[in-house]
Design an enzyme around this catalytic site. Structure first.
Site, PDB file in Angstrom:
ATOM      1  N   ASP A 194       9.271  18.511 -92.852  1.00 35.23           N
ATOM      2  CA  ASP A 194       8.986  18.867 -91.462  1.00 35.23           C
ATOM      3  C   ASP A 194       9.620  20.237 -91.241  1.00 35.23           C
ATOM      4  O   ASP A 194      10.834  20.361 -91.088  1.00 35.23           O
ATOM      5  CB  ASP A 194       9.588  17.806 -90.532  1.00 35.23           C
ATOM      6  N   GLU A 235       1.797  17.237 -87.485  1.00 29.79           N
ATOM      7  CA  GLU A 235       3.054  16.575 -87.148  1.00 29.79           C
ATOM      8  C   GLU A 235       2.872  15.259 -86.373  1.00 29.79           C
ATOM      9  O   GLU A 235       3.473  14.250 -86.752  1.00 29.79           O
ATOM     10  CB  GLU A 235       3.971  17.567 -86.414  1.00 29.79           C
TER      11      GLU A 235
HETATM   12  P1  ADP Z   1      11.071  21.642 -83.872  1.00 28.72           P
HETATM   13  O1  ADP Z   1      10.435  20.562 -84.670  1.00 28.72           O
HETATM   14  O2  ADP Z   1      10.102  22.443 -83.082  1.00 28.72           O
HETATM   15  O3  ADP Z   1      12.018  22.463 -84.623  1.00 28.72           O
HETATM   16  P2  ADP Z   1      12.763  19.616 -82.771  1.00 28.72           P
HETATM   17  O4  ADP Z   1      11.883  18.443 -82.632  1.00 28.72           O
HETATM   18  O5  ADP Z   1      13.769  19.597 -83.837  1.00 28.72           O
HETATM   19  O6  ADP Z   1      11.924  20.929 -82.760  1.00 28.72           O
HETATM   20  O7  ADP Z   1      13.477  19.822 -81.365  1.00 28.72           O
HETATM   21  C1  ADP Z   1      14.337  20.871 -81.164  1.00 28.72           C
HETATM   22  C2  ADP Z   1      14.379  21.144 -79.701  1.00 28.72           C
HETATM   23  O8  ADP Z   1      14.845  19.985 -79.020  1.00 28.72           O
HETATM   24  C3  ADP Z   1      15.328  22.275 -79.364  1.00 28.72           C
HETATM   25  O9  ADP Z   1      14.735  23.105 -78.386  1.00 28.72           O
HETATM   26  C4  ADP Z   1      16.518  21.537 -78.790  1.00 28.72           C
HETATM   27  O10 ADP Z   1      17.218  22.322 -77.854  1.00 28.72           O
HETATM   28  C5  ADP Z   1      15.869  20.358 -78.130  1.00 28.72           C
HETATM   29  N1  ADP Z   1      16.770  19.224 -77.954  1.00 28.72           N
HETATM   30  C6  ADP Z   1      17.414  18.529 -78.909  1.00 28.72           C
HETATM   31  N2  ADP Z   1      18.180  17.576 -78.364  1.00 28.72           N
HETATM   32  C7  ADP Z   1      18.016  17.678 -77.020  1.00 28.72           C
HETATM   33  C8  ADP Z   1      18.544  16.975 -75.886  1.00 28.72           C
HETATM   34  N3  ADP Z   1      19.426  15.994 -76.027  1.00 28.72           N
HETATM   35  N4  ADP Z   1      18.132  17.360 -74.665  1.00 28.72           N
HETATM   36  C9  ADP Z   1      17.255  18.369 -74.502  1.00 28.72           C
HETATM   37  N5  ADP Z   1      16.741  19.063 -75.509  1.00 28.72           N
HETATM   38  C10 ADP Z   1      17.105  18.722 -76.761  1.00 28.72           C
HETATM   39 MG    MG Z   2       8.964  19.232 -84.848  1.00 27.79          MG
END
Ligand code: ADP
Ligand code: MG
Length: 512
Positions: free
Chosen positions: A8, A149
């Site tokens: 991922d 995804e």
């Molecule tokens: P990606 O797959 O696009 O990299 P993720 O699914 O890993 O994204 O999510 C990352 C995003 O989630 C970031 O913008 C992070 O700030 C947000 N995030 C993670 N935990 C929290 C939370 N507890 N509350 C709000 N936002 C969150």
């Molecule tokens: Mg993601």
């Protein structure tokens, strides 16, 4: 035994998983013992650092650190310029991350990796999918497939729970947003519709909170933090932490140091929600579009899966619950489901390509081997002259959300006598207005001279990997004759030689 991994590759975080000897997918930890790795790369003093360390350094050395690179995938003009000289494309930066992830995975598995599947947002277009594949190849991986995804998340959920029915996957990550409606029956994971915005994610919520905090800091006497790169990077880091805090508590406090002074700022969840209401509304619109495209009402949805870190924000839960009238499923792991599903897909593809004793069995869904049926997330068509309005329009041949592989055709007519050529322009997008679609290929095609109105049949196909073939037939002749077949060349993507050269470059780098 053939080993495959699912990756991922997120805008902000990555996760890697593999199917184990018992036939179930498991997350593989990185060398630091973490289950997710920040998609952040630091270039400093000839050292390339990936992950948490790089993320930690970002606020203090913004010029040496690159993040959110997924937003630039497939954009040929974008480069990250390091302070020590070389610059890197989005594919290369992604390849550096992928290489590090794969190395850690091999370390955890204790054996080499034979194949990988990399995930992409459902709404990624062809060039971005191809760029993702290129990044994997640059990293030296055997990329056997690309999977959407939300589809991967649903696959993981379905296999884990044995769920059968119709699910809506709401995936709000760091940089992208996807909604997918899919039906799961007898091992078949069939996407019915998908909608999204590849530039909507936690990053946008961070930006709004940064502006809000900056305004508060200025009211408290601080200089404009956006005037200074370092102050901006620090503000981004603190805003993101404050945002996470606000998912759990009603108020968050941060300390900003600017102009030689400390400013303690307070922000409430209510203020945050008001400042980002327009972003939430956008997710609502897109969700409704997906439901409409699938031809479903909320009563048809048996399960709502929330995927992506940004779905932890209470406003997202509330929205989904209000819209659908049902509570989203709380059992799915928002951070890991995508990688787990990708691992299953990777192992199935590897097993299919090399069946026999070396295949690692995957535990099926009610005794069926899982099968993924996807749709194309963008329409494909050609630009034609509409004689009635006397202007060029986009004519969609394969419409968005058509099950793939797909083949469709349409017949068009020449407009002038003795016309000896046509300009074939292949488009991606669903609008009839040519300004709202992307021309992904142009190609002049010679045609025999006929009186105006000669029929030309355009046959377009879209395979499971998102590869597009187009062939034009002269219908005046009997039997009809092919006027030419088009192989899509993608100006924004890399040639095989370019990939090979970049593999060598990457091999010379010391990635930590
Ligand atoms: P990606 O797959 O696009 O990299 P993720 O699914 O890993 O994204 O999510 C990352 C995003 O989630 C970031 O913008 C992070 O700030 C947000 N995030 C993670 N935990 C929290 C939370 N507890 N509350 C709000 N936002 C969150
Ligand atoms: Mg993601």
């Amino acid at each position: 035994m053939g080993r495959a991994i699912g990756i991922d590759l997120g805008t902000t975080y990555c996760a890697v998983a593999a199917v184990t000897a018992v036939g179930k997918a498991e997350v593989l930890m990185n060398r630091e013992g973490e289950r997710i790795t920040p998609s952040v790369v630091m270039f400093q003093d000839g050292i390339t650092q990936v992950g948490t360390l790089a993320k930690r350094i970002a606020p203090t050395a913004p010029d040496d650190v690159v993040q959110f690179v997924k937003r630039q995938m497939g954009e040929a003009s974008w480069k990250f310029q390091t302070s020590h000289g070389p610059s890197f494309s989005a594919e290369q930066v992604s390849a550096i991350i992928l290489k590090r992830l794969a190395e850690d995975a091999e370390l955890m598995l204790g054996e080499p990796i034979d194949a990988a599947v990399i995930t992409v947002p459902a709404y990624f277009d062809d060039a971005r999918r191809q760029a993702t594949r290129d990044a994997g190849n640059i990293a030296g991986l055997n990329v056997v497939g690309i999977i959407n995804e939300p589809t991967a998340a649903a696959l993981s959920f379905g296999l884990d729970t044995g769920f059968e029915g119709r699910a809506l996957v709401f995936d709000l990550g760091g940089g992208t947003f996807d909604v997918t409606v899919m039906s799961i029956h007898g091992g078949e994971f069939a996407v019915e519709a998908t909608e999204g915005d590849r530039n909507l994610g936690g990053f946008n919520w961070d930006n709004e909170l940064m502006s809000l905090l900056n305004k508060k800091a200025m009211e408290a006497g601080a200089p404009d933090l956006f005037d200074d790169d370092l102050a901006t990077a620090e503000l981004r880091d603190k805003a993101e932490t404050a945002k996470r805090t606000l998912s759990n508590v009603a108020e968050s406090r941060i300390v900003i140091t600017a102009g030689g002074q400390h400013h303690t700022l307070t922000v409430t969840r209510d203020e945050f929600e008001r400042a980002t209401a327009h972003l939430l509304r956008r997710t609502e619109t897109i969700t409704e579009m997906a439901m409409e495209q699938a031809g479903r009402t909320w009563a048809d949805i048996d399960k709502i899966l929330l995927v992506g870190g940004s779905t932890r924000m209470p406003m997202v839960w509330d929205l989904v619950e209000t819209l659908s009238g049902q509570a989203p499923d709380r059992t799915i792991n928002a951070d890991e489901a995508v990688a787990l599903g990708a691992a299953v897909h990777a192992q199935l593809l590897l097993n299919n390509s090399a069946p026999g004793a070396s295949a690692l069995p995957v535990i099926g869904h009610h005794g069926h081997t899982p099968r993924v049926l996807d749709v194309c997330s963008q329409g494909l068509g050609v630009i034609i002259l509409d004689e009635d309005i006397g202007a060029e329009i986009n004519s969609v041949i394969i419409s968005h959300n058509t099950r793939i592989p797909a083949q469709q055709e349409r017949t068009y007519f020449t407009v002038s006598d003795n016309q000896d050529s046509i300009r074939l322009r292949i488009t991606e997008g669903d609008d009839t207005d040519v300004d709202y679609v992307k021309i992904i290929h142009q190609h002049p095609l010679e045609i025999p001279r006929y009186p105006a109105g000669a029929p030309l049949r355009v046959v377009m196909s879209f395979d499971v990997d998102g590869i597009v073939h187009v062939e034009v037939f002269d219908e005046t002749q009997t039997p009809t004759a092919s006027l030419g077949e088009v192989e899509l060349d993608r100006p924004s993507n890399l040639s095989r030689d370019e990939v090979d050269a970049k593999v060598t470059e990457l091999n010379l780098m010391d990635i930590n």
